[in-house]
Design a protein around this motif. Structure first.
Motif, short mmCIF file in Angstrom:
data_model
loop_
_atom_site.label_atom_id
_atom_site.label_comp_id
_atom_site.label_asym_id
_atom_site.label_seq_id
_atom_site.Cartn_x
_atom_site.Cartn_y
_atom_site.Cartn_z
N GLY A 138 0.71 -1.22 0.06
CA GLY A 138 0.04 0.08 0.12
C GLY A 138 0.80 1.10 -0.07
N VAL A 139 2.14 1.33 0.06
CA VAL A 139 2.85 2.33 0.34
C VAL A 139 3.50 2.69 -1.30
N ALA A 140 3.15 3.76 -1.91
CA ALA A 140 3.74 4.31 -3.16
C ALA A 140 5.10 4.46 -3.23
N LEU A 141 6.14 3.69 -4.07
CA LEU A 141 7.45 4.02 -4.29
C LEU A 141 7.43 5.35 -5.40
N PRO A 142 8.45 6.04 -5.05
CA PRO A 142 8.75 7.11 -5.99
C PRO A 142 9.16 6.84 -7.24
N GLU A 143 9.32 7.62 -8.12
CA GLU A 143 9.72 7.26 -9.46
C GLU A 143 11.30 7.16 -9.51
N GLY A 144 11.67 6.29 -10.36
CA GLY A 144 13.28 6.10 -10.58
C GLY A 144 13.65 6.20 -12.16
N ILE A 165 21.10 1.21 -10.91
CA ILE A 165 21.16 0.69 -9.55
C ILE A 165 19.65 1.47 -8.93
N THR A 166 19.25 0.78 -7.97
CA THR A 166 17.98 1.12 -7.52
C THR A 166 18.16 0.72 -5.87
N ASP A 167 17.82 1.62 -5.04
CA ASP A 167 17.78 1.25 -3.41
C ASP A 167 16.89 1.91 -2.78
N PHE A 168 15.88 1.48 -2.05
CA PHE A 168 14.56 2.07 -1.18
C PHE A 168 14.96 1.39 0.09
N ALA A 169 14.05 2.56 0.89
CA ALA A 169 13.65 1.92 2.22
C ALA A 169 12.40 2.31 2.51
N ALA A 174 7.26 6.63 6.06
CA ALA A 174 8.52 7.39 5.31
C ALA A 174 9.15 6.68 4.39
N ILE A 175 9.50 7.25 3.09
CA ILE A 175 9.98 6.67 2.01
C ILE A 175 11.18 6.94 1.59
N LEU A 176 12.29 6.38 1.30
CA LEU A 176 13.46 6.87 0.79
C LEU A 176 13.57 6.03 -0.58
N ARG A 177 14.45 6.46 -1.72
CA ARG A 177 14.61 5.93 -2.89
C ARG A 177 15.59 6.58 -3.61
N VAL A 197 18.44 10.11 -9.56
CA VAL A 197 17.41 10.92 -8.47
C VAL A 197 17.24 10.32 -7.08
N PHE A 198 17.04 10.98 -6.27
CA PHE A 198 16.94 10.79 -5.16
C PHE A 198 15.81 11.37 -4.58
N SER A 199 14.84 10.64 -3.82
CA SER A 199 13.51 10.85 -3.56
C SER A 199 13.30 10.38 -1.99
N SER A 200 12.57 11.27 -1.30
CA SER A 200 12.27 11.05 0.20
C SER A 200 10.97 11.70 0.23
N GLY A 201 9.93 11.05 1.13
CA GLY A 201 8.79 11.47 1.24
C GLY A 201 7.99 10.68 2.28
#
Length: 745
Positions: free
Chosen positions: A131-137, A311-315, A332-335, A362-366
């Protein structure tokens, strides 16, 4: 929670718009099924008696999982669900990429680089984990998310409820495996033709108030990217990929749970060569140590050495609360996502007039927060917010030829450096009411407010309404409409400084480069589904989208980096038909989708296009490059010896496409996307033998798998190298025989 079951297995779907009734439609099938997601997921049956403490752990975990899924129902939308059995029955099973499974859903079209198009949109797909949306990569091909991490997953399309924003063609929600429902370990080996090797490991368990699950795999093969020619083996197509995904959860009390999910994906690809190409530019002169000059022979196009790393990393850190009338989850999301293209410095310069080393990240946090308030029997209120901050960095180092005053090439390469960075934000908030007007009639009324502050600045208030009616036993009607705001993907907006390439072999034909804009849509959907017998269901669904500043993406240049652009006007319409049948050991399903996606007048990033094409599209409607008139899929599964400890599963799938677009040659010039590549149909088979309690393995279980992809070795083309934003020809995978063995730990 009671779960009403429909059909029971395979769902053949041809869906228009997206219809979901106000009660759950759940099927523990081996194939994709369509269901309403108003309520929670299916319960898990235990294979052995549980102690009182274990039963409490399982019940608590299941209740919290159901509450989490109920935060985001799909009322009035169309949802195709894939159970764990459906995933395992698909040829390749857990070893297959996610896109190969999603192709069995209605309205999903196959493209190159592992892309899929849903209901005539280019990408515009939202991925969610629990249910948690991942930001774009920035990743174009390959899959950062592993199929074996999914306990189940769903694809939601149509008129989406207000909780879904930003990417609205389709929402892919993966319900991850966990240490309670997926306890135990598995060691697997899988491989086959073209040097394909894929070892993998997974393990899940629970310890008191903690539970966790982790999986990892490594892939080595020579089919990383689609072949540029119809040969059995591609030239220069090695890939190496590594994936690790896992999460850990802590249940503080029966009403409160914390979870942490993280993943790492690192992939390296060779770009396949296209032999027989003619170089367009003079052979360059290179200097060694700034002193010696030497003449470099133009390499054959089959010997180029281009490669790309992704490379893709997320948490994700989540906090969930579940009480009698209120449920909530805050995350809280990081990618971080990056791509680096390395050219063949001689070959790219000779054939393209530019050899460009390109890197983009691209670094995303939200944060995402969703709340459900069960006000009374008739009204359930939902609301929430999403907000992301993003930083995109783009760098390139190019080798080009300078031009003399008369326009001729000066055969002495020069370097051009370019770099840029931008920080931006996306934000959205929603509120909606699920109103059960009568026992047979449900109205879902909501609205979103979304904003984007990046290269483009836009905001919009978007009302959404859908009505679901159950007039008789086994039948459901739905109708809905919505406003959508779709921001351009931050990482795909071209930032090249065109003036840097003036008077060089890489100079554009013209310098018009209007800023990419946000897309604004009116979306309509209507559909019906009927259960004809206890074993057989059918459905139909139709949709229509009118768009202003329709977003599309294309590959311009050698790096496999997509660039966004707009059509001033666009419309997409289609209809989908579905059916499924399941009885005893048999499961059957099928989908047929008809679609038409058109655009007119490109009004951004124009420098990427030929001036003649721009002029034609300014006055004529054209097909989008990913438009496919007819898309179909079907499947069948049979289980032999199903009441023994050694069941044998046989399954097969089919994918049909009438062909993506290509340019049409006429006496007066080419018509952009005026024709389509030849139609194709492919068949895949799977045979899976389970052997339980093997004495030689200490009583553990074993599974043997045999898969045949493209059974009849069909030669088919996905792209021919022409069309708007199409970089190179690509052919589908030839016949591939794969096998594997898995052991429980």
């Amino acid at each position: 929670m009671a779960v009403k079951r429909w059909g029971g297995g395979v769902y053949v779907a041809l869906v228009v718009g997206g219809m979901l009734p106000p009660t759950i439609w759940a099927q523990e099938s081996r194939q994709p099924v369509q269901r309403d997601a108003n309520n929670a997921a299916e319960g898990q049956e235990e294979a052995h008696p549980l102690s009182a403490q274990e039963e409490h752990i399982h019940v608590t975990a299941r209740r919290l999982d159901q509450a989490r899924q109920a935060l985001q129902p799909a009322i009035g939308a169309t949802q195709t669900s894939f159970s764990r059995k459906a995933i395992e029955a698909n040829p390749g099973g857990d070893n297959a990429a996610l896109n190969s499974i999603l192709l069995q859903a209605p309205g999903v079209t196959q493209d190159s680089y592992g892309q899929i198009h849903i209901r005539g949109d280019h990408n515009n797909v939202q991925f969610r984990l629990d249910g948690v949306a991942l930001p774009e990569g920035v990743n174009v091909f390959g899959q950062a998310l592993m199929t074996r991490f999914a306990h189940s997953m769903s694809l939601t399309t149509g008129v989406l409820p207000a909780e879904y924003g930003f990417r609205q063609a389709g929402v892919i929600d993966i319900q991850t495996k966990n240490g309670v429902s997926d306890e135990g370990g598995m060691l697997s080996g899988y491989g086959g033709v073209r040097d394909y090797v894929q070892p993998s490991l997974q393990y899940g368990g629970h310890w008191g108030q903690w539970d966790g699950f982790i999986t990892a795999d490594m892939i080595h093969d020579r089919v990383g990217i689609e072949n540029t020619i119809p040969s059995y083996n591609a030239i220069h197509d090695l890939s190496r990929q590594h994936h690790i995904l896992g999460h850990v959860r802590y249940t503080l009390r029966p009403e409160t749970r914390f979870s942490f999910t993280a993943g790492i994906s690192n992939a390296w690809y060779q770009l396949p060569n296209n032999p027989g190409q003619q170089h367009q530019f003079a052979t360059p002169l290179f200097k060694a140590d700034n002193a010696l000059s030497m003449q470099a022979n133009a390499p054959d196009s089959s010997h180029l050495d281009e490669h790309q790393q992704q490379i893709t990393d997320f948490a994700i850190l989540s906090w969930q609360e579940e009480h009698e009338t209120v449920s909530a989850q805050t995350s809280a999301i990081l990618r971080y996502s990056s791509m680096r293209y390395s050219p063949d410095w001689v070959g790219d310069l000779v054939y393209n007039g530019i050899a460009q080393q390109a890197a983009r990240s691209v670094f995303s946090s939200g944060v995402q927060s969703d709340v459900t308030w069960r006000l009374n029997h008739a009204h359930t209120l939902r609301g929430g917010v999403q907000a992301y901050g993003e930083r995109v960095v783009s760098k390139s180092n190019a080798s080009v030829y300078p031009l003399a005053e008369d326009g001729s090439i000066i055969p002495q390469p020069m370097n051009v450096h370019d770099s840029s960075g931008k920080t931006g934000a996306l934000y959205g908030a929603y509120i909606q009411d699920e109103w059960k007007i009568t026992r047979k009639l449900t109205l879902n009324l909501g609205a979103r407010f979304d904003g984007v502050e990046e290269y483009v600045h836009a905001h919009q208030f978007s009302p959404r309404i859908s009505l679901v009616w159950t007039p008789w036993r086994g039948g459901r009607f739905h109708v809905g409409c919505a406003r959508y705001l779709t921001p351009p993907p931050f990482e795909t907006i071209g930032t090249t400084s065109l003036s840097r390439f003036a008077n060089t072999s890489a100079a554009p034909a013209h310098y018009q480069n209007d800023r990419v804009k946000a897309e604004r849509d009116n979306y309509y959907d209507i559909g019906f589904i009927q259960r004809l017998t206890p074993h057989w269901s059918i459905g139909v669904d139709a949709y229509w989208k009118d768009a202003k500043n329709l977003l599309d993406e294309g590959q311009f240049g050698a790096p496999v980096i997509l660039t966004a652009y707009n059509y001033r006007r666009g419309h997409v319409r289609g209809v989908e038909f579905t059916t499924d049948y399941e009885a005893g050991p048999w499961s059957l399903y099928g989908n047929v989708a008809l679609s038409r996606a058109m655009g007119k007048d490109i009004n951004s990033a124009q420098w990427n296009f030929d001036e003649d094409d721009l002029q034609y599209m300014r006055h004529h409607w054209v097909h989008l490059d990913h438009d496919q008139r007819v898309t179909a899929s079907a499947g069948a599964a049979y289980t032999a010896f199903r009441k023994t400890n050694h069941p044998l599963h046989l399954s097969g799938t089919m994918v049909y496409g009438s062909g993506l677009r290509q340019d049409k040659e006429t006496a007066t010039g080419d018509i952009p996307n005026g024709a389509h590549v030849p139609r194709y149909v492919t068949f895949n088979l799977a045979l899976v033998q389970h052997i339980c309690h093997v004495p030689a393995l200490g009583g553990h279980n074993m599974q043997l798998r045999l898969d045949v992809i493209n059974l009849f070795d069909k030669h088919y083309m996905l792209r021919d190298g022409s069309g708007i934003g199409v970089g190179a020809p690509q052919y589908g995978l030839r016949r591939s025989v794969m096998g594997g063995v898995s052991f429980s730990l």
